[in-house]
Design an enzyme around this catalytic site. Sequence first.
Site, mmCIF file in Angstrom:
data_model
loop_
_atom_site.group_PDB
_atom_site.id
_atom_site.type_symbol
_atom_site.label_atom_id
_atom_site.label_comp_id
_atom_site.label_asym_id
_atom_site.label_seq_id
_atom_site.Cartn_x
_atom_site.Cartn_y
_atom_site.Cartn_z
ATOM 1 N N ASN A 157 23.065 50.573 -3.010
ATOM 2 C CA ASN A 157 23.128 51.888 -2.349
ATOM 3 C C ASN A 157 23.418 51.805 -0.853
ATOM 4 O O ASN A 157 24.027 52.702 -0.285
ATOM 5 C CB ASN A 157 21.882 52.736 -2.659
ATOM 6 C CG ASN A 157 20.602 52.098 -2.200
ATOM 7 O OD1 ASN A 157 20.546 50.918 -1.882
ATOM 8 N ND2 ASN A 157 19.542 52.883 -2.171
ATOM 9 N N LYS A 180 21.857 37.183 -2.503
ATOM 10 C CA LYS A 180 22.591 37.664 -3.674
ATOM 11 C C LYS A 180 22.772 39.171 -3.516
ATOM 12 O O LYS A 180 21.818 39.938 -3.618
ATOM 13 C CB LYS A 180 21.836 37.399 -4.979
ATOM 14 C CG LYS A 180 22.756 37.644 -6.185
ATOM 15 C CD LYS A 180 22.029 38.053 -7.446
ATOM 16 C CE LYS A 180 21.859 39.531 -7.577
ATOM 17 N NZ LYS A 180 23.078 40.319 -7.759
ATOM 18 N N SER A 183 25.936 43.266 -7.679
ATOM 19 C CA SER A 183 27.258 42.979 -8.263
ATOM 20 C C SER A 183 28.221 44.159 -8.142
ATOM 21 O O SER A 183 29.432 43.979 -8.188
ATOM 22 C CB SER A 183 27.104 42.596 -9.737
ATOM 23 O OG SER A 183 26.376 41.397 -9.816
ATOM 24 N N GLY A 233 15.176 46.878 -4.232
ATOM 25 C CA GLY A 233 15.696 47.318 -5.529
ATOM 26 C C GLY A 233 14.605 48.039 -6.297
ATOM 27 O O GLY A 233 13.683 48.607 -5.706
ATOM 28 N N GLU A 255 10.938 45.954 -1.105
ATOM 29 C CA GLU A 255 11.230 47.368 -0.800
ATOM 30 C C GLU A 255 11.664 47.981 -2.111
ATOM 31 O O GLU A 255 12.802 47.804 -2.559
ATOM 32 C CB GLU A 255 12.366 47.474 0.224
ATOM 33 C CG GLU A 255 12.062 46.859 1.576
ATOM 34 C CD GLU A 255 11.049 47.647 2.396
ATOM 35 O OE1 GLU A 255 10.670 48.763 1.982
ATOM 36 O OE2 GLU A 255 10.617 47.130 3.438
ATOM 37 N N LEU A 256 10.744 48.709 -2.761
ATOM 38 C CA LEU A 256 10.996 49.137 -4.146
ATOM 39 C C LEU A 256 11.209 50.652 -4.236
ATOM 40 O O LEU A 256 11.588 51.269 -3.259
ATOM 41 C CB LEU A 256 9.837 48.651 -5.010
ATOM 42 C CG LEU A 256 9.512 47.152 -4.821
ATOM 43 C CD1 LEU A 256 8.279 46.740 -5.613
ATOM 44 C CD2 LEU A 256 10.709 46.278 -5.193
ATOM 45 N N CYS A 289 16.218 55.211 -1.670
ATOM 46 C CA CYS A 289 14.813 55.156 -2.109
ATOM 47 C C CYS A 289 13.926 56.041 -1.251
ATOM 48 O O CYS A 289 12.767 56.246 -1.579
ATOM 49 C CB CYS A 289 14.328 53.719 -2.137
ATOM 50 S SG CYS A 289 14.728 52.858 -0.637
HETATM 51 P P1 ADP Z 1 19.091 49.213 -8.879
HETATM 52 O O1 ADP Z 1 18.433 50.142 -9.833
HETATM 53 O O2 ADP Z 1 19.084 49.670 -7.460
HETATM 54 O O3 ADP Z 1 20.400 48.644 -9.329
HETATM 55 P P2 ADP Z 1 17.899 46.665 -9.453
HETATM 56 O O4 ADP Z 1 16.495 46.292 -9.163
HETATM 57 O O5 ADP Z 1 18.339 46.680 -10.862
HETATM 58 O O6 ADP Z 1 18.043 48.070 -8.748
HETATM 59 O O7 ADP Z 1 18.904 45.771 -8.629
HETATM 60 C C1 ADP Z 1 18.692 45.409 -7.305
HETATM 61 C C2 ADP Z 1 19.195 44.005 -7.109
HETATM 62 O O8 ADP Z 1 18.447 43.130 -7.949
HETATM 63 C C3 ADP Z 1 20.644 43.789 -7.475
HETATM 64 O O9 ADP Z 1 21.210 42.836 -6.581
HETATM 65 C C4 ADP Z 1 20.548 43.218 -8.869
HETATM 66 O O10 ADP Z 1 21.672 42.453 -9.214
HETATM 67 C C5 ADP Z 1 19.323 42.346 -8.721
HETATM 68 N N1 ADP Z 1 18.678 41.992 -10.015
HETATM 69 C C6 ADP Z 1 18.681 42.678 -11.161
HETATM 70 N N2 ADP Z 1 18.013 42.002 -12.113
HETATM 71 C C7 ADP Z 1 17.560 40.866 -11.559
HETATM 72 C C8 ADP Z 1 16.794 39.743 -12.011
HETATM 73 N N3 ADP Z 1 16.330 39.666 -13.244
HETATM 74 N N4 ADP Z 1 16.552 38.733 -11.137
HETATM 75 C C9 ADP Z 1 17.001 38.802 -9.888
HETATM 76 N N5 ADP Z 1 17.708 39.822 -9.399
HETATM 77 C C10 ADP Z 1 17.988 40.846 -10.209
#
Ligand code: ADP
Length: 483
Positions: A157, A180, A183, A233, A255-256, A289
């Site tokens: 975002n 990371k 994607s 995330g 930061e959730l 968020c």
């Molecule tokens: P959103 O709902 O904002 O996409 P996510 O928590 O799914 O939130 O994704 C936030 C980040 O965490 C992204 O970079 C995503 O690729 C990464 N991510 C998703 N699943 C995993 C995982 N199992 N381990 C590590 N990183 C992850």
Amino acid sequence: MKLQDPELFRQAALVGGNWIEADPKNAIEVNNPATGEIIGLVPKLGAAETKAAIEAARIAQKGWAARTAKERCAVLRKWYELMIDNKDDLGRILTSEQGKPLAEATGEIVYGASFIEWFAEEGRRIYGDLIPGHQKDKRIMVMKQPIGVVAAITPWNFPNAMITRKAGPAFAAGCAMVLKPASQTPFSAIAIAILAERAGLPKGLFSVITGSAAAIGGEMTSNPVVRKLTFTGSTEIGTELYKQSAPTIKKLGLELGGNAPFIVFDDADLDTAVEGALIAKYRNNGQTCVCANRIYVQDAVYDAFAQKLATAVGKLKTGNGFDEGVILGPLIDKAALAKVEEHIADATAKGARILQGGKKHALGGTFFEATILADVTRNMAVAREETFGPLAPLFRFKDEADVIEQANDTEFGLASYFYAKDLARVFRVAEALEYGMVGVNTGLISTAEAPFGGVKLSGLGREGSKYGIEEFTEIKYVCLGGI
Ligand code: ADP
């Protein structure tokens, strides 16, 4: 994509100082959410590359930490200036992969760069303490040292700012970082890594690994060299990463999710409250968020506020972020759109009224109409879950005690907002809200100078401000005896 500097768009990952170009046989396709068009490929990397990046970071961090704070901060200052010089290109890259309107994307670049600027300044002020000793011959010295190698995982975002808010303090404190990016939005991360190289950040200090979240995240959390994991995330993934990090006792920055209340009291200035609600709710098309998720309006002003908000929302133009005058872009993907639809269907089935919008936009794709629901109640899904879309649900409340109880009735605790004029009420409510952040008579609270973060399931730690840099340091106590 037309850029002034085409080299800023690179289909490659940066692993320990080496660029790995995307191989079409094993790559991730990145699309433009406004058109569905594939804008490029990034390599699909995994645990091995992450491990190599962590090892390079371990080595690079030693030399970086040995520099003076002034030397490190000069590199960061240069990085900041390069981001500003290239803000138009960075904004275009961001809009192409994320969808937000170009003006908003360029605004994010300036906001994101401000964290590098702030920490380039703050990095010279990581002070320790000298504490009077507990015995005559002793002195107690406290120093703050860089935590070491940091792993970062960031969302789509804010493809720029969620990185700089972590990288700025990490590098300023003398840490290395393996990142990371999401994607969906890796090109913004890659572009800032190119600028970091140009600014003179040492080889290996900053890696950007694209690819499998589970494989990269698995290595980041299990590798003992990584001393801190910083993640932005979902609460769901944050919880998983917290668990995975337990065996190596990493420091966590999380930061959730949020479920921000936005409260309009009857003594509020309704026009400024509407202005604030537009920003707090519809910024980034509701995909932040800290977006207002539940709008509580006091009985006496409910209808007037609803009408003013509907008029203002009716003027927001939805469309491709590259088009003139667009305020609301597409949603990031189909799942995001489905969630907004679900919340509307659930609420209307339980008695909510649609005041504005309410359905997919005529433009198709993942475009959705800016929506307002009235007569929303706490038994509806939207009261408990973050919508992450352009949906403003209006709840009605009687008095202060009632709204505080409702506002705090959530497992989340990130941002909250309220509008009121009475000074005593302002203090009472600000103190009673169980949130990490409270906006009073404003819908926009994020800035490099302030501590951003949440309580409860919204996370751990703070980013930005003087507190944000502490998260990347360890305290060392030295007991000086024989004096
Ligand atoms: P959103 O709902 O904002 O996409 P996510 O928590 O799914 O939130 O994704 C936030 C980040 O965490 C992204 O970079 C995503 O690729 C990464 N991510 C998703 N699943 C995993 C995982 N199992 N381990 C590590 N990183 C992850």
